[in-house]
Write a protein that holds these residues in place. Structure first.
Motif, PDB file in Angstrom:
ATOM      1  N   PHE A  43      14.380 -67.251 -43.316  1.00 15.38           N
ATOM      2  CA  PHE A  43      13.731 -67.281 -44.628  1.00 15.38           C
ATOM      3  C   PHE A  43      14.789 -67.313 -45.730  1.00 15.38           C
ATOM      4  N   ILE A  44      15.854 -66.521 -45.581  1.00 14.79           N
ATOM      5  CA  ILE A  44      16.927 -66.475 -46.580  1.00 14.79           C
ATOM      6  C   ILE A  44      17.620 -67.822 -46.689  1.00 14.79           C
ATOM      7  N   LEU A  45      17.839 -68.480 -45.536  1.00 13.57           N
ATOM      8  CA  LEU A  45      18.454 -69.807 -45.542  1.00 13.57           C
ATOM      9  C   LEU A  45      17.558 -70.804 -46.278  1.00 13.57           C
ATOM     10  N   GLY A  46      16.247 -70.701 -46.062  1.00 10.44           N
ATOM     11  CA  GLY A  46      15.311 -71.555 -46.785  1.00 10.44           C
ATOM     12  C   GLY A  46      15.359 -71.298 -48.279  1.00 10.44           C
ATOM     13  N   ALA A  47      15.416 -70.017 -48.666  1.00  8.00           N
ATOM     14  CA  ALA A  47      15.485 -69.657 -50.083  1.00  8.00           C
ATOM     15  C   ALA A  47      16.759 -70.201 -50.718  1.00  8.00           C
ATOM     16  N   LEU A  48      17.874 -70.122 -49.991  1.00  7.49           N
ATOM     17  CA  LEU A  48      19.140 -70.667 -50.492  1.00  7.49           C
ATOM     18  C   LEU A  48      19.050 -72.174 -50.684  1.00  7.49           C
ATOM     19  N   VAL A  57       2.333 -73.198 -47.322  1.00  8.33           N
ATOM     20  CA  VAL A  57       3.041 -72.798 -46.107  1.00  8.33           C
ATOM     21  C   VAL A  57       2.464 -71.503 -45.539  1.00  8.33           C
ATOM     22  N   THR A  58       2.000 -70.600 -46.396  1.00  9.82           N
ATOM     23  CA  THR A  58       1.402 -69.347 -45.927  1.00  9.82           C
ATOM     24  C   THR A  58       0.199 -69.615 -45.024  1.00  9.82           C
ATOM     25  N   LEU A  59      -0.544 -70.670 -45.305  1.00 14.06           N
ATOM     26  CA  LEU A  59      -1.716 -71.017 -44.500  1.00 14.06           C
ATOM     27  C   LEU A  59      -1.335 -71.317 -43.046  1.00 14.06           C
ATOM     28  N   PHE A  60      -0.114 -71.806 -42.837  1.00 16.76           N
ATOM     29  CA  PHE A  60       0.313 -72.166 -41.481  1.00 16.76           C
ATOM     30  C   PHE A  60       0.544 -70.942 -40.595  1.00 16.76           C
ATOM     31  N   TYR A  61       0.722 -69.764 -41.196  1.00 17.37           N
ATOM     32  CA  TYR A  61       0.861 -68.553 -40.396  1.00 17.37           C
ATOM     33  C   TYR A  61      -0.402 -68.279 -39.577  1.00 17.37           C
ATOM     34  N   PHE A  62      -1.550 -68.779 -40.068  1.00 21.75           N
ATOM     35  CA  PHE A  62      -2.827 -68.516 -39.401  1.00 21.75           C
ATOM     36  C   PHE A  62      -3.082 -69.475 -38.237  1.00 21.75           C
ATOM     37  N   PRO A  86      -2.284 -71.503 -34.631  1.00 25.62           N
ATOM     38  CA  PRO A  86      -1.580 -71.244 -33.364  1.00 25.62           C
ATOM     39  C   PRO A  86      -0.287 -72.067 -33.301  1.00 25.62           C
ATOM     40  N   THR A  87       0.800 -71.463 -32.878  1.00 29.79           N
ATOM     41  CA  THR A  87       2.079 -72.166 -32.779  1.00 29.79           C
ATOM     42  C   THR A  87       2.948 -71.441 -31.756  1.00 29.79           C
ATOM     43  N   ASN A  88       4.217 -71.815 -31.670  1.00 25.63           N
ATOM     44  CA  ASN A  88       5.170 -71.088 -30.833  1.00 25.63           C
ATOM     45  C   ASN A  88       6.270 -70.533 -31.721  1.00 25.63           C
ATOM     46  N   VAL A  89       7.261 -69.886 -31.124  1.00 21.73           N
ATOM     47  CA  VAL A  89       8.277 -69.219 -31.929  1.00 21.73           C
ATOM     48  C   VAL A  89       9.091 -70.223 -32.742  1.00 21.73           C
ATOM     49  N   TYR A  90       9.258 -71.447 -32.221  1.00 18.39           N
ATOM     50  CA  TYR A  90      10.016 -72.457 -32.957  1.00 18.39           C
ATOM     51  C   TYR A  90       9.223 -72.960 -34.167  1.00 18.39           C
ATOM     52  N   GLY A  91       7.904 -73.050 -33.992  1.00 18.47           N
ATOM     53  CA  GLY A  91       7.054 -73.392 -35.125  1.00 18.47           C
ATOM     54  C   GLY A  91       7.094 -72.312 -36.182  1.00 18.47           C
ATOM     55  N   LEU A  92       7.143 -71.053 -35.731  1.00 14.43           N
ATOM     56  CA  LEU A  92       7.220 -69.935 -36.657  1.00 14.43           C
ATOM     57  C   LEU A  92       8.526 -69.970 -37.448  1.00 14.43           C
ATOM     58  N   ILE A  93       9.619 -70.331 -36.785  1.00 15.26           N
ATOM     59  CA  ILE A  93      10.912 -70.451 -37.468  1.00 15.26           C
ATOM     60  C   ILE A  93      10.838 -71.524 -38.553  1.00 15.26           C
ATOM     61  N   ALA A  94      10.194 -72.655 -38.237  1.00 10.04           N
ATOM     62  CA  ALA A  94      10.050 -73.732 -39.223  1.00 10.04           C
ATOM     63  C   ALA A  94       9.203 -73.274 -40.419  1.00 10.04           C
ATOM     64  N   ARG A 122       8.850 -70.229 -41.504  1.00  9.00           N
ATOM     65  CA  ARG A 122       9.654 -69.284 -42.286  1.00  9.00           C
ATOM     66  C   ARG A 122      10.661 -70.018 -43.174  1.00  9.00           C
ATOM     67  N   PHE A 123      11.269 -71.084 -42.652  1.00  6.24           N
ATOM     68  CA  PHE A 123      12.261 -71.839 -43.420  1.00  6.24           C
ATOM     69  C   PHE A 123      11.625 -72.471 -44.655  1.00  6.24           C
ATOM     70  N   PHE A 124      10.488 -73.147 -44.468  1.00  9.74           N
ATOM     71  CA  PHE A 124       9.836 -73.805 -45.607  1.00  9.74           C
ATOM     72  C   PHE A 124       9.224 -72.792 -46.571  1.00  9.74           C
ATOM     73  N   HIS A 125       8.808 -71.658 -46.034  1.00 11.23           N
ATOM     74  CA  HIS A 125       8.319 -70.591 -46.900  1.00 11.23           C
ATOM     75  C   HIS A 125       9.453 -70.120 -47.822  1.00 11.23           C
ATOM     76  N   GLY A 126      10.650 -70.025 -47.257  1.00 11.49           N
ATOM     77  CA  GLY A 126      11.809 -69.637 -48.042  1.00 11.49           C
ATOM     78  C   GLY A 126      12.134 -70.646 -49.131  1.00 11.49           C
TER      79      GLY A 126
END
Length: 393
Positions: free
Chosen positions: A54-59, A88-93, A95-103, A105-109
């Protein structure tokens, strides 16, 4: 002499928007690693990546936001960043996998990076120049309070309802922020156009005048990152878990009480009047923390660090804005926060290597030396010229 008005509708609104966005950011930062472990069976390193990406996305967002504000204006960047945050918050709801979750988080940042760079820029423009230290001090409270309130809300929601509740809360904060931001009128700034702005140039993405104080902030944030990342583990190690839970609450309260006074002092006497005492108190607080064996001493350290680092941080932000021409304030804000977040992001990786060797107490003791070194660094990069900037207007 009548003071120029500080508490305008725009200043209050932009401070509230910044608080809600940062609140959501810190709420998720402290809960996402556990979420990734429990919901996706992620390893500890992968869970850490889920939280920190998330921090990398924010940067990334801040890197481009400063330049884009010159072309589009700060209000459009604020609304666009907040809208991206909501989408992007809507995508948390889903179904995905951990790699999707990382993506996600990045765009959320990235959304947060755009939006909060814009909030800082708008705040800098609506604050009267004669009250810049005081105004930035009050505005930065929105971020400071979010670091205390966000984790408390996140943990409470998980324990009482479950992980889905933190995403609902985050979505609600994004929507409320967007609605509050809609009527905000950002001052129109005439940006200078030049053929030199074409192509890739570092000056198109960083503000050179803000770089010196941003480097100072990088060093200070690096030292403070050890607290953000390891204070809970340290409290557990020395059997002060309950006190550890109150650390950021005490930290925020002390800043809330002191900020009005230190902001006015900075406007009257210049940045040195706050930065030098702030760094000394920061070092003392870290020393006390490294030796803490009781809850009282532990929380006294939190108060001293709040008085020291908390006011050092807001003062350096005010300096970054003060030394920058109005049409470059967007770049100054993005430059400053890029360096601040680099310190907060790099710190845990580097300091984490030291923990097995010297322990948490030894880590905090070693940070005292680093903070002391920041004092001459500040003098060389800014302090020796501070009076010329603040007191010759």
């Amino acid at each position: 002499m009548n003071k120029e008005k500080l508490w305008t509708k725009e200043f209050i609104s932009i401070s509230v928007v910044n608080f809600f966005l940062m609140l959501s950011m810190y709420l998720l930062l402290v809960t996402m690693a556990t979420y990734a472990t429990e919901e996706y069976n992620a390893s500890s390193s992968t869970a850490g990546l889920v939280a920190s990406i998330f921090i990398l996305g924010a940067l990334t967002g801040r890197f481009f936001a400063g330049k884009q504000m010159e072309r589009m204006g700060s209000r459009k960047i604020l609304l666009g960043g907040t809208l991206l945050f909501i989408i992007v918050t809507l995508f948390y709801f889903l179904p995905t996998n951990v790699y999707g979750l990382i993506a996600i988080r990045f765009f959320h940042g990235i959304g947060i990076g755009f939006a909060t760079t814009a909030t800082g820029t708008i705040a800098a423009h609506v604050i009267p120049s004669t009250r810049s230290g005081e105004g930035i001090g009050y505005f930065s409270l929105s971020a400071v309070l979010s670091t205390a309130v966000g984790p408390l809300i996140g943990i409470a929601l998980i324990n009482s309802i479950g992980y889905s509740s933190i995403f609902v809360f985050t979505l609600a904060m994004g929507i409320v922020s967007f609605l509050i931001a809609l009527p905000i009128k950002a001052p129109k700034i005439k940006y200078k156009t030049s053929s030199d702005n074409k192509g890739f140039k570092l000056s198109n993405y960083f503000e050179p005048k803000a770089l010196p104080i941003s480097i100072v902030m990088l060093a200070g944030a690096f030292a403070y990152s050890g607290i953000l990342s390891f204070i809970a583990a340290y409290a557990k190690e020395i059997n002060l878990v309950q006190a550890g839970g109150f650390y950021f609450f005490v930290y925020a309260i002390i800043i809330l009480i002191s900020r009005p006074f230190t902001g006015r002092l900075m406007d009257l006497k210049g940045g040195n009047s706050v930065v030098y005492p702030g760094l000394v108190l920061f070092a003392i607080g870290m020393l006390v923390l490294s030796q803490a064996q009781s809850s009282i001493i532990f929380l006294v350290a939190a108060a001293i660090i709040g008085l020291g680092y908390g006011n050092f941080q807001s003062s350096t932000q005010a300096i970054a804005i003060k030394v920058t021409p109005p049409h470059r304030m967007g770049l100054a804000n993005s430059t400053y926060f890029i360096f601040l977040e680099l310190g907060l992001g790099l710190g845990p990786f580097i300091l984490g290597i030291m923990v097995p060797l010297i322990g948490y107490g030894g880590l905090y003791l070693s940070m005292v030396a680093l903070i002391i070194l920041v004092i001459p660094l500040y003098y060389i990069l800014h302090g020796k010229n501070d009076k010329e900037i603040f007191l010759t207007e």
